[in-house]
Design a protein around this motif. Structure first.
Motif, mmCIF file in Angstrom:
data_model
loop_
_atom_site.group_PDB
_atom_site.id
_atom_site.type_symbol
_atom_site.label_atom_id
_atom_site.label_comp_id
_atom_site.label_asym_id
_atom_site.label_seq_id
_atom_site.Cartn_x
_atom_site.Cartn_y
_atom_site.Cartn_z
ATOM 1 N N UNK A 87 -30.193 25.250 27.350
ATOM 2 C CA UNK A 87 -29.584 25.355 26.022
ATOM 3 C C UNK A 87 -28.133 25.846 26.111
ATOM 4 N N UNK A 88 -27.869 26.802 27.000
ATOM 5 C CA UNK A 88 -26.500 27.321 27.133
ATOM 6 C C UNK A 88 -25.528 26.171 27.445
ATOM 7 N N UNK A 89 -25.913 25.340 28.409
ATOM 8 C CA UNK A 89 -25.044 24.239 28.823
ATOM 9 C C UNK A 89 -24.943 23.174 27.718
ATOM 10 N N UNK A 90 -26.095 22.922 27.055
ATOM 11 C CA UNK A 90 -26.087 21.896 26.001
ATOM 12 C C UNK A 90 -25.184 22.330 24.839
ATOM 13 N N UNK A 91 -25.338 23.576 24.402
ATOM 14 C CA UNK A 91 -24.488 24.056 23.303
ATOM 15 C C UNK A 91 -23.020 24.042 23.719
ATOM 16 N N UNK A 92 -22.785 24.341 24.993
ATOM 17 C CA UNK A 92 -21.409 24.325 25.511
ATOM 18 C C UNK A 92 -20.814 22.929 25.497
ATOM 19 N N UNK A 93 -21.662 21.913 25.518
ATOM 20 C CA UNK A 93 -21.163 20.530 25.551
ATOM 21 C C UNK A 93 -20.877 19.981 24.147
ATOM 22 N N UNK A 94 -21.310 20.708 23.098
ATOM 23 C CA UNK A 94 -21.111 20.202 21.739
ATOM 24 C C UNK A 94 -19.679 20.429 21.261
ATOM 25 N N UNK A 95 -19.201 19.477 20.477
ATOM 26 C CA UNK A 95 -17.883 19.617 19.849
ATOM 27 C C UNK A 95 -18.083 19.925 18.363
ATOM 28 N N UNK A 96 -17.008 20.321 17.703
ATOM 29 C CA UNK A 96 -17.110 20.623 16.262
ATOM 30 C C UNK A 96 -17.633 19.428 15.477
ATOM 31 N N UNK A 123 -27.309 31.659 20.145
ATOM 32 C CA UNK A 123 -27.218 30.250 19.725
ATOM 33 C C UNK A 123 -26.582 30.135 18.346
ATOM 34 N N UNK A 124 -26.967 31.030 17.442
ATOM 35 C CA UNK A 124 -26.419 30.963 16.081
ATOM 36 C C UNK A 124 -24.911 31.230 16.095
ATOM 37 N N UNK A 125 -24.480 32.192 16.919
ATOM 38 C CA UNK A 125 -23.029 32.451 17.012
ATOM 39 C C UNK A 125 -22.302 31.165 17.401
ATOM 40 N N UNK A 126 -22.828 30.476 18.406
ATOM 41 C CA UNK A 126 -22.183 29.258 18.896
ATOM 42 C C UNK A 126 -22.179 28.172 17.806
ATOM 43 N N UNK A 127 -23.327 28.000 17.140
ATOM 44 C CA UNK A 127 -23.408 26.939 16.120
ATOM 45 C C UNK A 127 -22.460 27.218 14.959
#
Ligand SMILES: Cc1cc2nc3c(=O)[nH]c(=O)nc-3n(C[C@H](O)[C@H](O)[C@H](O)COP(=O)(O)O)c2cc1C
Length: 176
Positions: A87-96, A123-127
């Protein structure tokens, strides 16, 4: 209405909680298109197309898993490949542009006074930093032990939490 639940799970507990959340969403919004995707195969496009993106992951070392903690889980009997995207890597790969709609996050962790931290909060902070609108505070579902199972009633609490998300999504979404 499209709901995408992206899930990381080493021992299967977060996966079964995510399935219960999906059932609850279907209870509340019977015509919703609800899918549960493993994080290792989820594309950013799936997130971008969702009216509601829910992310689910186990808490490892007070936050999101890393390859090393996934390796440790594997040594404890988990059936995952540590090098595969977590999940860390997946969230890191998302763009705005991948996160424009509503979001929610859940984690699983041990019911122990000696451990703190929450993957769901991370996760919520990142989203939110990517522009997501939170539909509910980050939620934790509690386990009896490292490999589970969830404490009594957590599975049904997850279903109710999913239904609550569905109801909030319906009230937050303008009729087209
Ligand atoms: C390497 C490792 C580190 C962990 N660190 C924590 C922690 O800091 N806090 C906690 O409550 N649980 C911790 N746990 C327990 C996990 O939260 C538990 O194994 C997980 O929720 C199980 O979910 P899963 O079946 O979906 O993998 C850890 C587990 C592993 C394998």
């Amino acid at each position: 209405m499209r709901v995408v639940i992206v899930c990381e799970s080493c021992f299967g507990n977060t996966g079964s909680i995510a399935s219960a959340v999906a059932d609850g969403l279907r209870d509340a919004v019977p015509d919703a298109d609800v899918s549960v995707l493993d994080v290792s195969g989820a594309s950013p496009d799936a997130a971008a197309a969702a009216d509601l993106l829910v992310v689910a992951a186990p808490t490892h070392t007070f936050g999101l898993s890393r390859p090393g903690s996934r390796r440790a889980a594997q040594q404890m009997g988990a059936t995952i490949t540590p090098s595969v995207t977590g999940m860390r890597e997946w969230l890191g790969s998302l763009a705005r542009t991948d996160v424009g709609g509503h979001v929610a996050a859940l984690d699983t962790r041990l019911s122990s006074a000696l451990l703190w931290g929450s993957a769901a909060r991370a996760m919520m902070r990142r989203l939110r930093s990517l522009g997501g609108t939170s539909l509910a505070p980050p939620e934790t579902f509690w386990l009896r032990d490292m490999a589970g199972p969830p404490l009594d009633a957590e599975q049904s609490r997850a279903r109710l939490w999913g239904a609550m998300l569905g109801e909030r999504l319906v009230s937050a979404t303008p009729v087209r």
